[in-house]
Design an enzyme around this catalytic site. Structure first.
Site, PDB file in Angstrom:
ATOM      1  N   SER A  92      53.791  24.698  56.307  1.00 43.13           N
ATOM      2  CA  SER A  92      53.769  24.979  54.870  1.00 43.13           C
ATOM      3  C   SER A  92      54.981  25.803  54.432  1.00 43.13           C
ATOM      4  O   SER A  92      55.445  25.664  53.298  1.00 43.13           O
ATOM      5  CB  SER A  92      52.472  25.716  54.508  1.00 43.13           C
ATOM      6  N   ASP A 282      49.648  36.289  49.903  1.00 45.99           N
ATOM      7  CA  ASP A 282      48.786  35.981  51.043  1.00 45.99           C
ATOM      8  C   ASP A 282      49.361  36.442  52.370  1.00 45.99           C
ATOM      9  O   ASP A 282      48.786  36.206  53.422  1.00 45.99           O
ATOM     10  CB  ASP A 282      48.504  34.475  51.107  1.00 45.99           C
ATOM     11  N   HIS A 285      53.399  33.320  52.358  1.00 44.30           N
ATOM     12  CA  HIS A 285      54.276  32.583  51.455  1.00 44.30           C
ATOM     13  C   HIS A 285      54.841  33.529  50.406  1.00 44.30           C
ATOM     14  O   HIS A 285      54.091  34.268  49.770  1.00 44.30           O
ATOM     15  CB  HIS A 285      53.501  31.436  50.789  1.00 44.30           C
TER      16      HIS A 285
END
Length: 852
Positions: A92, A282, A285
């Site tokens: 991600s 978080d 990111h």
């Protein structure tokens, strides 16, 4: 002078020692930097990938150590990515980088996954430049497609099938899910991938990039993630990557030894240094600004070296400076050795002279060596270059420091020096130049509230051009070719030499072209029918016609396009009509306002209006109105939505604050009799400081700042050192250029004629009057109506500048050292012959330059 006072007096040569010592320090710093780190990383690729700092708090201006980072836009990527393929593979974090990278290449493409429900999917987009951008979801980097790409297995052997960039990112999923084997499995997989890249017969891509494992913010991780993901593991993984890709040198002292060859893979460890704990929600990111900066670094890494090797040279990370062409190198060498050769030839013809830099040889030597230093500073990697960063506190502090320096050096004359006298105009040019320099150094052009007043300062220079030359032509009526040549050569000698030695466009030094053009317009306006210049209706009509015709010419853009096309076709001169039109029309009428003020001042002096009993009341009213105008102007410019909005108003209102300032500055005899020596010193070399700043104080053709002492943290010290060297060089080049102008153009012994009838000077009220940029003259009229130069006010006053002597026709004879070429020949080329030769030489060089 008493002995106690001598204890506190400075050595008259103190400024020479200071400048030379700081110059020696800068040279030593450059040599040491090359030995310690520059030799191993000449293109600053390693600095781009490993070291740097944020210059701002908003994470928008990342500064790699010692090089300038280019902020890429869509149009900039075409040269290296058009019709090519870019591949991102990973998790991600890699996916977020992929979308930001893609959005830079083509802003029409999405910046986030279009569908949150299918985030763990592959994506493929094509930009307007036919760049194919692919993302493959593979957080473990172990799928068959990834392995095939890493091994260099392409559908066909053509180079065009190979991706321009391959970005691989992995690690966090190995930590998150222990069932995958954790750290040992990650290490084994990365070792296999790196061996495959190293052993592949064909490199998988032009640029293979393995992303570092992204640092985590443990305090912001979810409980499930915090249980298995630890910062210590991330550090260990990145250390392992670094040592695999860049094996350490076995030598104890590795400065002079070569390190083992690194793998053909780039590892941007600097990505983790760019992270800010406050920019993540978080813990994994980070904000769009930081990720966009990551993507920009990848573009600098891949695209900088394929960028056209033309000015401005504002991309110095991972990019080599081009070697000068043979023609450019020949010009550089000729300019640098001309002075020493002239000295040598003169010495061989008269060996009894002492071997020293005699006065007649010094200008050419100083000028040539300064050009060489400027070239080294901005066309080689000897000294570093970094980006600008505006800080309002720094801006205010520097302005305050220079204001204090200006005020503490104020001197007061024994008499009223007159309206816009020479010292005052030098001071005016000086403090305006200081403001413009600070504005350029800090990159304040994006701040509308600062940009707008700076535009007025530039307009004030042009205003003084109109005022000074009009005053000269009315009083002296000298329209001879000699003075025309002297002014143009003086304004353009340094600029033209830099155009060829630095390989830049003449119009990029926009001040010299602007002032030269306006001087020619003033000259033409005043020369036509000059025998009737003492008739006000005729003179004002000429100015109005000139103003109208020039406005029409600049409004009808096709005419300027035609002129520039002709110059390109015949003389191989490549100028941008659009850029020049913007520069000229921004201050379209300010020179004419200067001309009108010159006429008004001359008439006031001629009719002795200052002796009228109502004059003091008129002055007080003018002061009140001027204060109101300045307050209104600053309120008006600060209320503008942007600098572009202000630009639309500038040509109509710029004369108001200028005239208001002139009124306040000359409101009383006390104000007219005092001036700042520090500002006047800068003002006397303002032309040189404006031009030389492009390369010797700033860098990258004004796009960055020159770093003499390596290290962003040393910027304040670097500012002081570079400023001392910059001012010292500018001052000496100013003197040298003036003397070289005398040599090129010569001078005439007879005094200049005056044609203006019935125009006398009121000595008591006007004192020492001066014309301003770029020429100044101090002229008094005696009771018989004859003009004569003003004598120095005191024995310690410095020798009058060349521009003052030029205006009075009292330039010294050409130095004998410059006659070595002609020996005792009876024929010596005149100014017209010399200029024809120089213009012909430039035409030839332009033609040859275009073919190289």
């Amino acid at each position: 002078m008493s002995s106690s006072k001598r204890l506190f007096s400075l050595n008259p040569s103190f400024h020479h020692y200071l400048a030379l010592s700081t110059g020696a320090l800068a040279v030593l710093a450059g040599i040491l930097h090359y030995i310690i780190s520059g030799r191993a990383d000449p293109l600053h690729c390693n600095s781009l990938l490993t070291r740097g700092t944020w210059l701002d708090e908003n994470h928008r201006n990342w500064q790699p150590d010692g090089c300038m980072l280019h902020t890429y836009q869509s149009k900039d990527t075409t040269s290296c990515l058009a019709s090519r393929r870019v591949v991102f593979i990973g998790d991600s974090v890699t996916r977020s980088l992929y979308f930001h990278f893609m959005h830079i290449v083509d802003p029409k493409l999405p910046i986030t996954p279009p569908d949150d429900d299918h985030k763990h999917s592959n994506y493929s987009f094509t930009s307007d430049s036919v760049t194919r951008l692919d993302f493959f979801w593979d957080p473990y980097l172990n799928t068959s497609g990834t392995l095939s790409l890493v091994h260099g297995h392409l559908p066909s052997p053509g180079v065009e099938d190979r991706p321009a960039i391959v970005v691989l990112g992995s690690g966090l999923w190995y930590l998150r899910y222990a069932t995958t084997g954790g750290l040992p499995a990650w290490e084994a997989n990365m070792e296999s991938l790196l061996e495959s890249v190293s052993a592949a017969q064909r490199k998988p891509a032009d640029e293979v990039i393995i992303l570092p494992v992204e640092d985590i913010v443990s305090s912001k991780l979810s409980p499930e993630r915090a249980e298995t993901m630890h910062s210590s593991d991330v550090d260990a993984m990145n250390s392992d990557l670094h040592h695999r890709i860049n094996p350490p040198s076995p030598a104890i002292y590795s400065i002079f030894s070569s390190s083992p060859a690194a793998l053909p893979v780039s590892l941007p460890l600097v990505f983790n240094k760019m992270l800010d704990d406050a920019s993540t929600q978080d813990g994994l990111h980070f904000s769009d600004d930081i990720v966009k900066a990551h993507a920009n670094i990848l573009l600098n890494l891949r695209c900088n070296h394929v960028w056209p090797k033309t000015s401005p040279f504002d991309k110095t990370c991972c990019r080599a400076y081009p070697l000068p062409s043979f023609l450019q190198l020949a010009i550089i060498v000729a300019v640098m050795v001309y002075g020493p050769v002239m000295w040598y030839l003169a010495y061989t013809r008269n060996p009894t002279k002492s071997i020293s830099f005699a006065g007649e040889y010094r200008p050419a030597v100083v000028f040539g060596l300064s050009i060489g230093l400027i070239f080294i500073a901005d066309r080689t990697g000897f000294w570093l270059k970094e980006q600008k960063q505006f800080n309002p506190w720094t801006f205010g502090f520097l302005m305050l420091c220079f204001l204090v320096a200006g005020l503490t050096t104020v001197k007061r004359a024994d008499k009223d020096m007159g309206f816009l006298n020479r010292d005052q105009t030098d001071e005016w040019k000086g403090w305006m130049q200081v403001a413009i320099l600070i504005y350029h150094y800090l990159g304040a052009s994006k701040i509308s509230g600062i940009y707008n007043p700076i535009r007025v300062l530039v307009a004030a220079y042009l205003f003084m051009t109109g005022y000074g030359h009009t005053t000269f032509y009315i009083k002296k009526a000298d329209f001879a070719f000699l003075r025309l040549a002297q002014v143009l050569v003086r304004l353009n000698l340094l600029t033209v030499v830099l155009v060829y030695t630095m390989d830049v466009n003449y119009l990029s030094y926009y001040f010299s072209p602007l002032v030269s053009m306006w001087f020619l317009i003033v000259y033409g306006t005043m020369a036509i029918g000059s025998q009737y210049n003492d008739r006000m209706p005729f003179l004002l009509s000429k100015i109005a016609i000139s103003m109208g015709m020039f406005t029409w010419f600049m409004t009808e853009t096709w005419m300027l396009d035609t002129v520039f096309a002709f110059l390109e076709q015949i003389f191989s001169i490549h100028w941008s009509a659009r850029e020049w039109n913007f520069r000229v029309t921004l201050d379209l009428w300010i020179v004419y306002f200067g001309m009108l003020l010159a006429i008004a001042v001359i008439k006031i002096q001629a009719y002795r209006l200052t002796d009228h009993h109502l004059w003091p009341m008129a002055v007080k009213a003018a002061v009140v109105i001027s204060i109101f105008i300045l307050l209104w102007f600053f309120a008006f410019e600060l209320m503008q939505e942007s600098k572009f909005t202000y630009n639309a108003w500038h040509r109509y209102i710029s004369f108001l604050p200028i005239v208001a300032f002139i009124t306040l500055r000359n409101a009383s005899s006390s104000l007219r009799s005092c001036s700042s020596r520090a500002f006047a010193f800068i003002g006397r070399c303002s032309l040189e400081t404006f031009i030389i700043q492009y390369h010797l104080w700033l860098a990258g053709d004004t796009k960055g700042v020159l770093v003499l002492l390596p290290g962003t943290r040393w910027r304040p010290i670097n500012f002081v050192i570079s400023t001392i060297i910059f001012i010292y060089i500018s001052n000496h080049v100013s003197h040298a250029t003036g003397e070289l102008t005398t040599w090129i153009c010569g001078n005439k012994e007879s005094s200049l004629p005056t044609s203006t009838r019935n125009v006398t000077r009121h000595t008591a009220s006007s004192g020492s009057s001066a014309e301003s940029v770029p020429l100044a003259t101090d002229v008094h009229t005696n009771k018989d109506g004859d003009s004569h130069p003003v004598k120095p006010d005191s024995p310690v006053r410095p020798t009058r500048r060349w521009v003052d002597r030029l205006a009075d026709g009292t330039l010294p004879q050409r130095e004998p050292g410059y006659k070595v070429w002609y020996k005792e020949s009876s024929w010596i080329p005149g100014v017209k012959a010399k200029l024809v030769v120089w213009i012909g030489a430039m035409w030839l060089v332009n033609s040859l330059w275009a073919s190289t």
